[in-house]
Design a protein around this motif. Structure first.
Motif: not given
Length: 203
Positions: A113-127
């Motif tokens: 779950q932590a890995n998925i959260y982190f990837q989601a945070l990255m995707q929101k910031r990576m344009t």
């Protein structure tokens, strides 16, 4: 189409699959009145939920829409629906057997779950910004300077020769920098204190 088919194939074996199966249908603000496409141990999976999964798996809205509507993608849609249903069935069975309460399983789920959260945070910031020629040139000069500092700059090809290969390297470096920024932000918002014997060197 091919991109989403690839995403659908990955769905079957990914850690994301189980998490997604558990979350499908949760958190909707209004009643889902769409057609039921699967019944899993008494739990329903609706067409709207299936569409949400497809849109989550595909970063391209047009690609997702094609996958959902193209008659030629019927088999791929059916395979994905079957995988979603199976993932839901595994989750339901885990609850029925108490496996979801197993301490070791709960620790693994927490990490996933932590890995998925982190990837989601990255995707929101990576344009999806492509580097300009000036950015690529600056990146190239930076890499050359590092090679010179270590005495390995001899034989480095000129910028124009390697220019086509630089965008991917630039994006990788950008992702690495963004990862560090996200971790720094998390630490600032959620302070972490480790016992001396468990503190990494330099922290």
């Amino acid at each position: 189409m091919s991109k989403l088919t690839h995403h659908a194939a990955l769905f079957a074996g990914s850690a994301f699959a189980l998490s997604l199966a558990l979350s499908v249908g949760c958190g909707k603000g209004k009643a889902d009145t769409s057609r039921v496409i699967a019944n899993v141990g008494g739990e329903k999976i609706t067409e709207a939920e299936f569409q949400d999964v497809v849109k989550t798996l595909s970063p391209d809205a047009k690609d997702a829409q094609t996958f959902l509507t193209d008659p030629a993608a019927r088999d791929e849609r059916a395979q994905l629906a079957s995988r979603i249903a199976m993932s839901r069935a595994i989750a339901v069975y885990a609850k029925q057997t108490g496996l979801d309460q197993d301490p070791a399983v709960k620790r693994q789920m927490e990490q996933q779950q932590a890995n998925i959260y982190f990837q989601a945070l990255m995707q929101k910031r990576m344009t999806k910004v492509e580097p300009t020629d000036d950015q690529l040139l600056a990146f190239y000069k930076e890499r050359v300077a590092l090679l010179q500092a270590s005495g390995r700059a001899q034989g480095v090809p000129p910028f124009e020769t390697v220019k086509a290969q630089l965008p991917e390297l630039w994006k990788q470096q950008r992702a690495q920098s963004m990862s560090q920024e996200v971790q720094k932000e998390i630490k600032a918002k959620v302070p972490v204190t480790l016992a001396d014997e468990y503190r990494p060197a330099g922290e």
